[in-house]
Design a protein around this motif. Structure first.
Motif, PDB file in Angstrom:
ATOM      1  N   LYS A  85     -12.782 -11.964  -4.409  1.00 23.61           N
ATOM      2  CA  LYS A  85     -12.102 -11.009  -3.536  1.00 23.61           C
ATOM      3  C   LYS A  85     -10.684 -11.485  -3.241  1.00 23.61           C
ATOM      4  O   LYS A  85     -10.447 -12.671  -3.004  1.00 23.61           O
ATOM      5  CB  LYS A  85     -12.883 -10.822  -2.233  1.00 23.61           C
ATOM      6  N   VAL A  86      -9.745 -10.550  -3.246  1.00 21.65           N
ATOM      7  CA  VAL A  86      -8.361 -10.882  -2.922  1.00 21.65           C
ATOM      8  C   VAL A  86      -7.822  -9.825  -1.959  1.00 21.65           C
ATOM      9  O   VAL A  86      -7.974  -8.623  -2.184  1.00 21.65           O
ATOM     10  CB  VAL A  86      -7.479 -10.981  -4.185  1.00 21.65           C
ATOM     11  N   TYR A  87      -7.227 -10.290  -0.884  1.00 22.99           N
ATOM     12  CA  TYR A  87      -6.686  -9.438   0.169  1.00 22.99           C
ATOM     13  C   TYR A  87      -5.158  -9.555   0.137  1.00 22.99           C
ATOM     14  O   TYR A  87      -4.615 -10.662   0.110  1.00 22.99           O
ATOM     15  CB  TYR A  87      -7.226  -9.865   1.537  1.00 22.99           C
ATOM     16  N   ALA A  88      -4.478  -8.411   0.135  1.00 23.60           N
ATOM     17  CA  ALA A  88      -3.035  -8.395  -0.104  1.00 23.60           C
ATOM     18  C   ALA A  88      -2.270  -8.001   1.162  1.00 23.60           C
ATOM     19  O   ALA A  88      -2.658  -7.080   1.883  1.00 23.60           O
ATOM     20  CB  ALA A  88      -2.706  -7.413  -1.225  1.00 23.60           C
ATOM     21  N   PHE A  89      -1.143  -8.691   1.389  1.00 26.34           N
ATOM     22  CA  PHE A  89      -0.299  -8.397   2.552  1.00 26.34           C
ATOM     23  C   PHE A  89       1.164  -8.545   2.175  1.00 26.34           C
ATOM     24  O   PHE A  89       1.526  -9.189   1.191  1.00 26.34           O
ATOM     25  CB  PHE A  89      -0.626  -9.330   3.726  1.00 26.34           C
ATOM     26  N   GLU A  90       2.024  -7.941   2.979  1.00 24.67           N
ATOM     27  CA  GLU A  90       3.471  -8.150   2.893  1.00 24.67           C
ATOM     28  C   GLU A  90       4.027  -8.184   4.301  1.00 24.67           C
ATOM     29  O   GLU A  90       3.849  -7.238   5.070  1.00 24.67           O
ATOM     30  CB  GLU A  90       4.165  -7.054   2.082  1.00 24.67           C
ATOM     31  N   MET A 132      -6.309 -14.695   0.250  1.00 25.66           N
ATOM     32  CA  MET A 132      -5.263 -13.844   0.811  1.00 25.66           C
ATOM     33  C   MET A 132      -3.981 -14.168   0.059  1.00 25.66           C
ATOM     34  O   MET A 132      -3.628 -15.340  -0.092  1.00 25.66           O
ATOM     35  CB  MET A 132      -5.056 -14.118   2.306  1.00 25.66           C
ATOM     36  N   ASN A 133      -3.274 -13.147  -0.402  1.00 25.94           N
ATOM     37  CA  ASN A 133      -2.058 -13.362  -1.174  1.00 25.94           C
ATOM     38  C   ASN A 133      -0.985 -12.380  -0.729  1.00 25.94           C
ATOM     39  O   ASN A 133      -1.252 -11.191  -0.595  1.00 25.94           O
ATOM     40  CB  ASN A 133      -2.332 -13.184  -2.667  1.00 25.94           C
ATOM     41  N   GLY A 134       0.224 -12.881  -0.518  1.00 27.42           N
ATOM     42  CA  GLY A 134       1.289 -11.967  -0.125  1.00 27.42           C
ATOM     43  C   GLY A 134       2.651 -12.626  -0.119  1.00 27.42           C
ATOM     44  O   GLY A 134       2.809 -13.805  -0.441  1.00 27.42           O
ATOM     45  N   ALA A 135       3.645 -11.834   0.247  1.00 27.96           N
ATOM     46  CA  ALA A 135       5.036 -12.273   0.275  1.00 27.96           C
ATOM     47  C   ALA A 135       5.719 -11.570   1.443  1.00 27.96           C
ATOM     48  O   ALA A 135       5.070 -10.868   2.229  1.00 27.96           O
ATOM     49  CB  ALA A 135       5.725 -11.934  -1.050  1.00 27.96           C
ATOM     50  N   THR A 136       7.028 -11.759   1.567  1.00 28.95           N
ATOM     51  CA  THR A 136       7.797 -11.016   2.563  1.00 28.95           C
ATOM     52  C   THR A 136       8.583  -9.912   1.856  1.00 28.95           C
ATOM     53  O   THR A 136       8.792  -9.956   0.649  1.00 28.95           O
ATOM     54  CB  THR A 136       8.755 -11.927   3.344  1.00 28.95           C
ATOM     55  N   ARG A 151     -13.383 -23.337   0.568  1.00 35.90           N
ATOM     56  CA  ARG A 151     -14.171 -22.111   0.413  1.00 35.90           C
ATOM     57  C   ARG A 151     -13.315 -20.850   0.425  1.00 35.90           C
ATOM     58  O   ARG A 151     -13.810 -19.754   0.201  1.00 35.90           O
ATOM     59  CB  ARG A 151     -15.237 -21.984   1.507  1.00 35.90           C
ATOM     60  N   ALA A 152     -12.024 -20.974   0.688  1.00 36.27           N
ATOM     61  CA  ALA A 152     -11.127 -19.825   0.709  1.00 36.27           C
ATOM     62  C   ALA A 152      -9.698 -20.347   0.546  1.00 36.27           C
ATOM     63  O   ALA A 152      -9.444 -21.547   0.675  1.00 36.27           O
ATOM     64  CB  ALA A 152     -11.264 -19.036   2.013  1.00 36.27           C
ATOM     65  N   ALA A 153      -8.763 -19.429   0.243  1.00 36.17           N
ATOM     66  CA  ALA A 153      -7.376 -19.837  -0.001  1.00 36.17           C
ATOM     67  C   ALA A 153      -6.410 -18.774   0.494  1.00 36.17           C
ATOM     68  O   ALA A 153      -6.725 -17.575   0.480  1.00 36.17           O
ATOM     69  CB  ALA A 153      -7.152 -20.104  -1.491  1.00 36.17           C
TER      70      ALA A 153
END
Length: 537
Positions: A419-424, A334-338, A244-246
């Motif tokens: 919906k997409v939530y972004a982080f670094e 949720m999608n992100g990198a360092t 249901r989420a990734a």
């Protein structure tokens, strides 16, 4: 339409996957307590669809290790879709990890010898303490390990504390690697690693309720090659309804692009020919007669990267095209990198061998990595005057090109289907990942896989945090945990993780308090020189 990787990108991916391997390798077995029939943290005896398993009670809850989800993919089952596990009689011991999937050696701990076992398709289940009166089913996170599609194992991270602190059930899984998981052969198909992951998800749907998990609230997550797997599962019609989420961590390199089928078949047949299997119609059967060692030895000398095949029933189109057209799973992501992904790759390319990159060799290194034209432009964008060492300049360019900018480019595509939530992750003081050398003066900072220290115990080892780092780890666990529980990622007293649809281009940078704390920013595309790298694709 999204174009497949250029001829130069696979070379970059091979380099990335080579160093990604030690960042996802297995550690030695984590000691577990003796199995107990009665325990306040829940029963260690559980009935699965295939039979009873007995796990172990630990200080963090319960763990059930090495449970098969598919039959061993050997003999006639090699290079075929996974077959569900057969039933067993009695009670199966689930207090020790299963085998590594077949893979070659590497310099990192745990990879001192070649592994040739193919009977490896199993899962590990970690549950928090449940208490005597708890009846509510808990959300589930299914984790796909990294390792460049050629190495790694489900035991690479130990998520027991994460499961307890987030109140979730965590499942880690093994899948076929290298040639055994990614060849595409006439009459045999391909994408066997992807199919393994889907079979594990079906096992979770059928069995996780017995461990206290909710099969209707599954989050699929992974880092590096595992994050790329998540990206491809989002685009696979066959995985619909299994989660249901990734969560994608450092996994969007190449915009998640795979190899077109015609090209994948040609390279697979060339690999087969190297083992004496020269007839396309019989190549699969010929290779099935080879030993795992023969396959791995050929793989070691093949000099190629391994990835998913496009134009197949599992992946009809490139993932980016599936996202852009809405032909993908419509689940929150949720999608992100360092922030400094490439530093570990620079170290592995130069400093690790006692041959640090020099100022004189820097221009040629950029040209070799990115091509003459893009390399020349990168020389101006990443001047040596801005960095303490040439390796730091090279690593910054490498990370921006391969990880940071693709993550930012994929966000708006993902937003077309949900919906997409972004982080670094940007803690430049991060402790070294457990497989990195501890006696070097190389400043790795927030490099590839560094964020795993803040969520899990890589190799079962808790990172040596100071107070600020511990606070950041607590916050990150809350962000990830709230998302797994079905709400937008949030942490108490912190900024919310921005959602691309309502805040386009905004990314939550995860930092310690003395570095400014967690803050939403819209400047990462400029910081990572994405105009240069997007034009070079």
């Amino acid at each position: 339409m999204t174009t497949p990787p250029t001829g130069r990108l696979p070379a970059l991916l091979r380099r990335a996957r080579r160093i990604a391997l030690p960042l996802a390798v297995a550690a030695s077995l984590v000691p577990v307590g003796a199995a107990q029939a009665h325990d306040t943290s829940g029963s260690t005896l559980v009935r699965t669809d295939n039979g009873w398993v007995r796990g172990a009670a630990t200080a963090e809850g319960r763990q059930f290790l090495g449970i098969p989800y598919a039959e061993a993919p050997t003999g006639s089952l090699r290079w075929r879709a996974p077959k569900p596990s057969a039933d067993w009689a009695g009670v199966r011991d689930a207090t020790r990890y299963g085998a590594y999937c077949a893979q070659n050696t590497y310099w990192a701990p745990g990879f001192e010898q070649q592994r040739i076992t193919e009977d490896c398709l199993d899962v590990n289940v970690y549950t928090p303490p449940t208490g005597r009166h708890s009846a509510a089913k808990r959300p589930v996170m299914v984790w796909i390990h990294g390792g460049g599609n050629v190495g790694g194992t489900a035991r690479d991270i130990v998520p027991d504390a994460f499961a307890r602190r987030t109140g979730s059930v965590v499942v880690t899984l093994n899948y076929r690697l290298g040639a055994l998981g990614f060849l595409t052969l006439p009459g045999a198909g391909g994408n066997f690693a992807l199919l393994d992951q889907q079979q594990a998800l079906r096992w979770v749907r059928a069995n996780i309720g017995a461990f206290g998990g909710d099969p209707g609230r599954v989050t699929l997550a992974g880092e590096s090659a595992g994050g790329s797997a998540v990206c491809n599962q989002l685009a696979s019609p066959a995985s619909g309804g299994l989660y249901r989420a990734a969560i994608i961590q450092s996994g969007t390199f190449g915009n998640c692009a795979g190899t077109p089928r015609e090209q994948a078949v040609a390279s697979s047949l060339a690999f087969a020919a190297g083992l004496g299997c020269t007839e396309p119609a019989t190549a699969a059967d010929c290779l099935r007669a080879k030993s795992a060692k023969e396959v791995l030895d050929a793989q070691a000398s093949a000099g190629r990267s391994w990835g998913y095949t496009i134009g197949t029933p599992q992946l009809p189109v490139q993932p980016a095209d599936a996202f852009a057209s809405g032909r993908s799973s419509r689940v929150p992501v949720m999608n992100g990198a360092t922030s400094k992904e490439g530093l570990v790759f620079a170290y592995d390319s130069f400093d690790r061998w006692g041959n640090p990159l020099t100022a004189e060799a820097y221009p040629a290194a950029l040209s070799a990595a990115f091509g003459p034209e893009a390399g020349a432009r990168a020389l101006a964008r990443y001047p040596l005057s801005a960095y303490e060492r040439p390796s730091y300049a090279y690593g910054t360019a490498f990370g921006d090109r391969l990880f940071a900018c693709p993550a930012l480019a994929v966000d708006p595509l993902l937003a077309k289907r949900g919906k997409v939530y972004a982080f670094e992750f940007a803690d430049r003081t991060s402790p070294l990942f457990a497989s990195l050398p501890q006696n070097t003066d190389f400043d790795f900072g927030a490099t590839h896989a560094a964020e795993l220290n803040y969520l899990f115990k890589p190799y079962g080892i808790a990172a040596p945090f100071n107070a600020e780092q511990r606070a950041l780890a607590d916050q990150m666990t809350e962000y990830w945990g709230s998302f797994i529980h079905g709400t937008p990622p949030r942490a108490r007293g912190q900024q919310a993780m921005p959602e691309h649809g309502s805040r386009p281009g905004q990314v939550l940078q995860l930092r310690t308090a003395s570095a400014g704390g967690n803050v939403s920013t819209g400047t990462l595309s400029r910081q990572h020189q994405c105009d240069l790298w997007n034009a070079a694709r």
